[in-house]
Enzyme design. Structure first.
Site, mmCIF file in Angstrom:
data_model
loop_
_atom_site.group_PDB
_atom_site.id
_atom_site.type_symbol
_atom_site.label_atom_id
_atom_site.label_comp_id
_atom_site.label_asym_id
_atom_site.label_seq_id
_atom_site.Cartn_x
_atom_site.Cartn_y
_atom_site.Cartn_z
ATOM 1 N N LEU A 1 -4.623 3.571 -0.069
ATOM 2 C CA LEU A 1 -4.968 2.159 0.007
ATOM 3 C C LEU A 1 -3.887 1.349 0.726
ATOM 4 C CD1 LEU A 1 -6.989 -0.047 -0.827
ATOM 5 C CD2 LEU A 1 -5.671 -0.305 -2.948
ATOM 6 N N ASP A 2 -4.312 0.655 1.794
ATOM 7 C CA ASP A 2 -3.437 -0.230 2.575
ATOM 8 C C ASP A 2 -2.241 0.498 3.177
ATOM 9 O OD1 ASP A 2 -5.111 -2.370 1.936
ATOM 10 O OD2 ASP A 2 -3.983 -2.843 0.117
ATOM 11 N N GLU A 3 -2.369 1.795 3.404
ATOM 12 C CA GLU A 3 -1.268 2.576 3.973
ATOM 13 C C GLU A 3 -1.648 3.198 5.314
ATOM 14 O OE1 GLU A 3 1.738 2.745 2.783
ATOM 15 O OE2 GLU A 3 1.413 1.755 0.861
#
Length: 282
Positions: free
Chosen positions: A225-227
């Site tokens: 997530l969000d990486e």
């Protein structure tokens, strides 16, 4: 006017790659109109983007020849017709600033995309979609129906032949399975300058910390997530007089601009994946 193509490639670096690619195109009557390359000394990889015109060979013939040529360099490559807009599906929840911006830029001829559908877990923007004559699909998502909802979302993406999926403030976490299916062709806009202030209400967090800069990050979607690999980022100034509402409004403007640039560069085949990073030939 001869048809134009965009060739993107990456391979282990070695001498003579630019010469070989130029010679390959010359032998097939190609005229190079734009070229950019990058050598990543950290990974030993070479990246290149070439736009060329070619009237003597069609796309299928060029691709057939590239298959054999690329093997000698262990290349990962793609060839696209330059004038072909990228079929796109946009996913959105309740905040429509990025959606509205993308629709306007698309209709104004500023983005090389073809928006085929809008998918949302809420009904808020069906009238906006209708005003642009874009099909709107309302697919509610709950914990109990998430798998079925994602199956329907992916069915729409496949039916529309979408090469790009834009999460324009779509506030649902995609499953690992859907992330894998959309690898390298789904872009998310994150409402902060990653890696900071993740999670809910980032502008409240930023206001509470008294930040002097707020930002936005456009990145590819991955199961982490969000990486995902970052495509574009930007910031806006803030000071002690700003309210949460001020930060939110300024942040939304920044989000819209950052996402639009990421979509533009991706649709023009200017973004190449480099592990967990990107190479962007602006």
């Amino acid at each position: 006017m001869n048809p134009a193509y965009i060739l993107t490639l990456s391979c282990p670096d070695r001498t003579g790659i630019v010469h070989a690619v130029s010679g390959f195109l010359l032998e097939r009557g190609g005229n190079i109109e734009e070229a950019a390359q990058y050598n990543d000394h950290g990974t030993g990889l070479f990246f290149m983007r070439v736009r060329f015109a070619c009237g003597s060979r069609d796309e299928a013939s060029l691709k057939a020849d590239l298959e054999g040529f690329a093997k000698g360099f262990a290349m990962n490559w793609q060839l696209h017709a330059a004038q072909q807009p990228m079929k796109t599906v946009i996913m959105v929840s309740k905040e429509g600033h990025c959606l509205n911006d993308l629709l306007f830029r698309w209709k104004s001829g500023l983005l090389a995309i073809d928006i085929r559908a809008i998918v949302s877990n809420h009904r808020e923007f069906y009238q906006l979609a209708a005003s642009y004559n874009v099909p709107f699909h309302h697919i509610p998502v709950t914990a109990a129906t998430k798998a079925q909802a994602e199956a329907k979302q992916f069915e729409i993406i496949q039916e529309e032949g979408a090469e790009l999926v834009v999460l324009a403030r779509y506030m649902q976490v995609l499953s690992n399975d859907l992330c894998a299916k959309l690898q390298g062709r789904a872009i998310n806009i994150h409402h902060s300058f990653l890696p900071s202030f993740k999670g809910a209400k980032p502008y409240y967090q930023a206001h509470d910390r008294g930040v002097k800069l707020i930002g936005a990050t456009a990145h590819y979607v991955t199961a982490d997530l969000d990486e995902g690999p970052i495509i574009e980022q930007d910031v806006a100034r803030a000071d002690h007089t700003d309210t949460v509402e001020d930060l939110t409004a300024r942040g939304r403007d920044t989000e819209s601009q950052v996402l639009a640039r990421a979509v533009k560069w991706h649709s023009e085949h200017r973004v190449l994946l480099n592990g967990h990073r990107t190479v962007v030939f602006r």
